[in-house]
Design an enzyme around this catalytic site. Structure first.
Site, PDB file in Angstrom:
ATOM      1  N   VAL A  12       0.834  -1.209   0.000  1.00 54.93           N
ATOM      2  CA  VAL A  12       0.000   0.000   0.000  1.00 54.93           C
ATOM      3  C   VAL A  12       0.863   1.252   0.000  1.00 54.93           C
ATOM      4  O   VAL A  12       0.573   2.224  -0.700  1.00 54.93           O
ATOM      5  CB  VAL A  12      -0.954  -0.003   1.208  1.00 54.93           C
ATOM      6  CG1 VAL A  12      -1.780   1.290   1.239  1.00 54.93           C
ATOM      7  CG2 VAL A  12      -1.883  -1.207   1.160  1.00 54.93           C
ATOM      8  N   GLY A  36      21.427   0.463   3.391  1.00 57.70           N
ATOM      9  CA  GLY A  36      22.186  -0.334   2.444  1.00 57.70           C
ATOM     10  C   GLY A  36      21.363  -1.337   1.675  1.00 57.70           C
ATOM     11  O   GLY A  36      21.827  -1.899   0.669  1.00 57.70           O
ATOM     12  N   ASP A  51      12.707   1.298  12.768  1.00 61.74           N
ATOM     13  CA  ASP A  51      11.466   0.663  13.194  1.00 61.74           C
ATOM     14  C   ASP A  51      10.501   1.718  13.705  1.00 61.74           C
ATOM     15  O   ASP A  51      10.914   2.707  14.318  1.00 61.74           O
ATOM     16  CB  ASP A  51      11.788  -0.361  14.294  1.00 61.74           C
ATOM     17  CG  ASP A  51      10.623  -1.276  14.598  1.00 61.74           C
ATOM     18  OD1 ASP A  51       9.667  -0.830  15.270  1.00 61.74           O
ATOM     19  OD2 ASP A  51      10.662  -2.450  14.169  1.00 61.74           O
ATOM     20  N   ALA A  72       2.792   1.636   8.477  1.00 60.10           N
ATOM     21  CA  ALA A  72       3.673   0.611   9.039  1.00 60.10           C
ATOM     22  C   ALA A  72       2.891  -0.269  10.014  1.00 60.10           C
ATOM     23  O   ALA A  72       2.339   0.223  10.994  1.00 60.10           O
ATOM     24  CB  ALA A  72       4.854   1.267   9.756  1.00 60.10           C
ATOM     25  N   THR A 118      -8.467  -1.064   9.318  1.00 62.05           N
ATOM     26  CA  THR A 118      -8.931  -2.250   8.605  1.00 62.05           C
ATOM     27  C   THR A 118     -10.363  -2.599   8.980  1.00 62.05           C
ATOM     28  O   THR A 118     -10.808  -2.338  10.109  1.00 62.05           O
ATOM     29  CB  THR A 118      -8.030  -3.455   8.933  1.00 62.05           C
ATOM     30  OG1 THR A 118      -8.623  -4.649   8.410  1.00 62.05           O
ATOM     31  CG2 THR A 118      -7.875  -3.639  10.430  1.00 62.05           C
ATOM     32  N   TYR A 142      -4.989  -9.502  15.136  1.00 61.16           N
ATOM     33  CA  TYR A 142      -4.704  -8.420  14.197  1.00 61.16           C
ATOM     34  C   TYR A 142      -5.769  -7.339  14.292  1.00 61.16           C
ATOM     35  O   TYR A 142      -5.460  -6.151  14.462  1.00 61.16           O
ATOM     36  CB  TYR A 142      -4.643  -8.973  12.769  1.00 61.16           C
ATOM     37  CG  TYR A 142      -4.713  -7.912  11.704  1.00 61.16           C
ATOM     38  CD1 TYR A 142      -3.770  -6.900  11.631  1.00 61.16           C
ATOM     39  CD2 TYR A 142      -5.732  -7.931  10.749  1.00 61.16           C
ATOM     40  CE1 TYR A 142      -3.841  -5.915  10.642  1.00 61.16           C
ATOM     41  CE2 TYR A 142      -5.810  -6.962   9.762  1.00 61.16           C
ATOM     42  CZ  TYR A 142      -4.863  -5.960   9.715  1.00 61.16           C
ATOM     43  OH  TYR A 142      -4.939  -4.995   8.749  1.00 61.16           O
ATOM     44  N   PHE A 170     -11.134  -2.542   3.400  1.00 62.24           N
ATOM     45  CA  PHE A 170     -11.576  -3.908   3.239  1.00 62.24           C
ATOM     46  C   PHE A 170     -10.456  -4.661   2.504  1.00 62.24           C
ATOM     47  O   PHE A 170      -9.286  -4.426   2.779  1.00 62.24           O
ATOM     48  CB  PHE A 170     -12.946  -3.934   2.564  1.00 62.24           C
ATOM     49  CG  PHE A 170     -14.060  -3.594   3.547  1.00 62.24           C
ATOM     50  CD1 PHE A 170     -14.992  -4.548   3.917  1.00 62.24           C
ATOM     51  CD2 PHE A 170     -14.137  -2.335   4.132  1.00 62.24           C
ATOM     52  CE1 PHE A 170     -15.995  -4.256   4.845  1.00 62.24           C
ATOM     53  CE2 PHE A 170     -15.132  -2.032   5.060  1.00 62.24           C
ATOM     54  CZ  PHE A 170     -16.062  -3.000   5.420  1.00 62.24           C
ATOM     55  N   ARG A 212     -16.987 -11.124   0.004  1.00 64.01           N
ATOM     56  CA  ARG A 212     -16.157 -10.121   0.653  1.00 64.01           C
ATOM     57  C   ARG A 212     -16.026  -8.896  -0.261  1.00 64.01           C
ATOM     58  O   ARG A 212     -16.310  -8.962  -1.459  1.00 64.01           O
ATOM     59  CB  ARG A 212     -14.767 -10.698   0.969  1.00 64.01           C
ATOM     60  CG  ARG A 212     -14.797 -11.878   1.930  1.00 64.01           C
ATOM     61  CD  ARG A 212     -15.294 -11.489   3.306  1.00 64.01           C
ATOM     62  NE  ARG A 212     -15.279 -12.605   4.253  1.00 64.01           N
ATOM     63  CZ  ARG A 212     -16.349 -13.342   4.540  1.00 64.01           C
ATOM     64  NH1 ARG A 212     -17.503 -13.101   3.934  1.00 64.01           N
ATOM     65  NH2 ARG A 212     -16.277 -14.327   5.412  1.00 64.01           N
TER      66      ARG A 212
END
Length: 312
Positions: A12, A36, A51, A72, A118, A142, A170, A212
């Site tokens: 995304v 790198g 991170d 992220a 989500t 999740y 979705f 879905r």
């Protein structure tokens, strides 16, 4: 506008960066890939390696930005059952790290944060199509982690620290710039991988009648651009979907588009909702967003353009 994109080199993120640059925004990319590491060519002004949970890296990435598209995250439902603590750490604590860095920047006057949420936060509601006001009831770690991050974003927005927009996506598919969805635990990438000969068959629970909602990654990216100027404050959530399709319809469409067989092995039905479809009235009314590339044929054609030459 100077916009930070976290997770900029993901499926995304790649599409969002391209749309932001096309709209005239200056993009800063945050990636967890080590310095790198060869990176795909994207129109970014600056790359920060680190991170999302690393406060120093996030502080560097947020310096001087006017807005953030926060992508992220860990995103695999099945994996989240095996690694619930890691999903909470990355998706919730990582979001907190980002928001803390923005709060520390007194020079920024209420930056806009567009969060990649989500539909998994909804669980399996009886109400169909699903509106943004449905009470969330996620059925996996999740979705739980994304809901917690979404709620954190809302609290920060209501405190006046940021202006927050949550895009509750979705099922995302298609490709942009040669980057497609590599997660073959999802129905379209797996069906395309079978068509490409990397697997002998596709396993499907039940008869394939479950429906879905799917959206092209480029249509989703346009929603991020529009959300940067959303006339709402302090917090607003929008569903992003486009095309309801059954599992059987997807397999048939993959066979038509690719001209390749997709053998299906039917497994016993599992307890799952027969239909999960987005109510799009809010995003189409308030942001004037509408899908342009999310027809089932387009989704599969663009996914196939990557899957047919992938060597995974």
């Amino acid at each position: 506008m100077r916009v930070l994109v976290t997770g900029a080199y993901g499926f995304v993120g790649n599409a969002v960066v391209r749309r932001l640059a096309e709209a005239g925004h200056e993009v800063v990319a945050l990636t967890h890939r080590p310095p790198g590491t060869p990176l795909p060519t994207l129109p970014v002004a600056k790359v920060v390696h680190g991170d999302i949970r690393d406060g120093a890296a996030v502080a560097t990435a947020t310096a001087g930005v006017d807005a953030v598209c926060h992508l992220a995250a860990l995103t695999r439902v099945r994996e989240s059952f095996e690694m619930p603590d890691e999903y909470h750490d990355v998706n919730v604590n990582g979001t907190a790290s980002l928001l803390d860095a923005l709060a520390d920047r007194a020079a920024v006057d209420r930056p806009v944060v567009v969060f990649g949420s989500t539909a998994a936060i909804y669980g399996a509601p009886e109400q169909q199509p699903i509106g943004e006001d449905v009470t969330p009831a996620p059925g996996n770690p999740y979705g739980m982690s994304k809901l917690a991050a979404d709620q954190l974003l809302q609290r920060r927005g209501e405190s006046g620290a940021i202006r927050a927009v949550s895009l509750r996506c979705f099922n995302i598919s298609g490709s942009v710039g040669g980057v497609g969805d590599g997660d073959e635990s999802r129905i379209i990438p797996k069906a395309l991988a079978v068509a490409a000969g990397r697997y002998p068959h596709l396993e499907m629970n039940g008869d394939g009648s479950a429906i879905r909602d799917f959206v092209h990654v480029d249509d989703l990216a346009r929603a991020y651009v529009l959300a940067l100027n959303a006339p709402v404050s302090p917090y607003r959530a929008y569903n992003v979907g486009a095309t309801p399709a059954s599992m059987a319809e997807i397999v048939n469409a993959v066979e038509r588009v690719t001209n390749q067989p997709v053998p299906v092995v039917h497994r016993p039905p599992q307890p799952e909702p027969p239909r999960l479809v987005a109510d799009l009235s809010r995003i189409t009314t308030e942001l004037a967003w509408k899908p342009e590339r999310s027809g089932l044929h387009d989704l599969i054609r663009d996914g196939w353009s990557v899957a047919s030459r992938a060597d995974r």
